[in-house]
Enzyme design. Structure first.
Site, short mmCIF file in Angstrom:
data_model
loop_
_atom_site.label_atom_id
_atom_site.label_comp_id
_atom_site.label_asym_id
_atom_site.label_seq_id
_atom_site.Cartn_x
_atom_site.Cartn_y
_atom_site.Cartn_z
N ALA A 192 -16.54 4.38 -36.81
CA ALA A 192 -15.46 4.34 -37.99
C ALA A 192 -16.23 4.05 -39.37
CB ALA A 192 -14.41 3.21 -37.79
N ASN A 197 -7.93 -6.12 -38.83
CA ASN A 197 -8.83 -6.65 -37.66
C ASN A 197 -8.89 -8.14 -37.45
OD1 ASN A 197 -9.99 -6.30 -40.45
ND2 ASN A 197 -11.86 -7.03 -39.59
N GLN A 228 -8.48 -0.56 -35.53
CA GLN A 228 -7.87 -1.46 -34.54
C GLN A 228 -6.54 -1.08 -33.83
OE1 GLN A 228 -9.33 -4.05 -33.53
NE2 GLN A 228 -11.26 -4.20 -35.01
N HIS A 264 -15.55 2.40 -29.31
CA HIS A 264 -15.61 1.00 -28.58
C HIS A 264 -14.52 0.07 -28.97
CE1 HIS A 264 -17.18 -1.93 -32.02
NE2 HIS A 264 -17.17 -0.48 -32.78
N THR A 271 -27.44 16.75 -34.30
CA THR A 271 -27.03 17.11 -32.69
C THR A 271 -25.74 16.16 -32.37
OG1 THR A 271 -29.45 17.82 -32.36
CG2 THR A 271 -28.06 17.09 -30.51
N CYS A 286 -18.39 -7.97 -37.76
CA CYS A 286 -19.60 -7.94 -38.43
C CYS A 286 -20.04 -9.06 -38.93
CB CYS A 286 -19.57 -6.91 -39.74
SG CYS A 286 -18.89 -5.24 -39.60
#
Length: 383
Positions: free
Chosen positions: A74, A151, A179, A201, A239, A324
């Protein structure tokens, strides 16, 4: 008390990968490892799987596969959307003080590049005053950036009302739905969202993969932030992380099929959690309880230092801020914006439940948190 083993109540930070997602990913490490740009059969096979994953992600938010750009998560998606959106005639950005730091710091970057940014305040309940948004928009406003669900508190903004104002004033709507996607229904077409960010995730997929939805209807021209190869319609070179993309697609497919089941079960567990924890004298929930995502509870325990409590909880994982900076001596900027004092903000803990949370774990967590909170509060009173 039952024997304590890892009780994970920090699902807004990250989630455990669903085994079905992992099993879908594994062959793309060992058997189908060709580069998706290869013109040979192996490459075309992988390319088809990537395109299928794009459809799975698009289906989750009611978009088209061609509107999906895969990113590393994100944060990258937010950077691509904000930095990539340039307009020399409209250089005003509007956002909210309680946004994730990925948004706030990118907005500060834009300020250093000649853009004006307005950071709107929110009420004590965490909700934006829609009228204030309408008043602040000018003919120079390019985009409004707002979270779907916060969040830290789980508070859900009124995206439908926000979108209506923005459309009337010809302003783009970027929604950080990191979220919300995979947990609740998010329909980009119904809500009139121009950009949307998500991350695997947060809903039982792997780390290191996310996506940016870019509305085709809005005819937005984005400047790529990563160049050198021209992959993904020249919007994001490099890639492709094929195993991650397959995992994101599978996690999205599961969410489509099991969203309501997860929602109903987890909501009851959160109710159980709050009923128990609010027995602590003076405790209260931060944020609007009527407009809140079902898995999140941010509770203030006055007189208790949340950092000390989190460390003392050991194998019970909770947090006192954004993922974080899960254990920090700095008070949450979200709670401060809602009017909490430093002391109360530093006495608040976020509990975020998930697909693998059990009722037994909730019972154990409640018992342990109440026991330790009472102990710490007593020590504080003595001093």
């Amino acid at each position: 008390m039952s024997e304590l083993k890892n009780i994970y109540l920090d699902n807004n930070a990250t989630t455990r990968v669903d085994e079905r997602v992992l099993n879908a990913m594994l062959p793309y490490f060992t058997d189908f490892y060709a580069n998706s740009t290869g013109a040979h059969l192996a490459g075309l096979t992988v390319k088809e799987a990537v395109e299928n994953a794009a459809w799975q992600v698009a289906d989750l938010i009611n978009a088209d596969a061609k509107e999906i750009v895969f990113t590393s998560g994100a944060t990258e998606a937010i950077n691509l959307a904000i930095k990539g959106l340039t307009d020399q005639n409209r250089k005003h950005i509007v956002t909210i003080q309680t946004e994730h730091k990925a948004v706030l710091e990118t907005c500060r970057f834009m300020e250093s590049n000649g853009y004006e940014v307005t950071y709107l305040p929110i009420g004590a309940d965490g909700l934006l005053d829609i009228q204030l948004l309408e008043e602040i928009i000018t003919d120079k406003t390019l985009v409004f950036i707002g979270m779907f669900s916060n969040n830290e508190t789980g508070v859900i903004q009124n995206s439908r009302a926000i979108s209506k104002i923005l459309k009337n004033k010809n302003v783009l709507f970027m929604c950080d739905a990191t979220q919300a996607v995979g947990k609740i229904q998010v329909d980009v077409k119904e809500l009139g969202i121009d950009f949307l960010t998500l991350s695997a995730h947060k809903y039982y997929g792997p780390k290191g993969i996310g996506a940016l939805y870019v509305s085709a209807k809005s005819k937005i021209k984005l400047s790529p932030q990563i160049v050198g190869g021209g992959q993904q319609r020249k919007l994001r070179s490099g890639t492709l992380n094929v195993p991650g993309i397959i995992g994101l697609g599978k996690a999205s497919e599961i969410a489509v099929n099991e969203l309501e089941k997860d929602k109903n079960r987890i909501y009851l567990l959160r109710e159980k959690l709050e009923k128990g924890l609010l027995k602590f004298e003076g405790s209260f929930i931060n944020g609007n309880t009527a407009n809140r995502i079902y898995n999140t509870s941010n509770i203030c325990f006055p007189g208790v230092n949340s950092e000390q409590l989190i460390l003392a909880l050991g194998d019970i994982s909770v947090s006192n801020g954004a993922s974080c900076s899960a254990v920090t001596s700095e008070p949450s900027h979200v709670l401060k914006a809602m009017g909490l004092s430093d002391e109360l903000a530093l006495s608040s803990i976020r509990f975020s439940l998930g697909r693998f949370t059990t009722a037994e774990e909730i019972d154990t967590a409640v018992e342990r948190v109440l026991e330790l909170a009472a102990e710490f509060a007593t020590k504080t009173q003595r001093h």
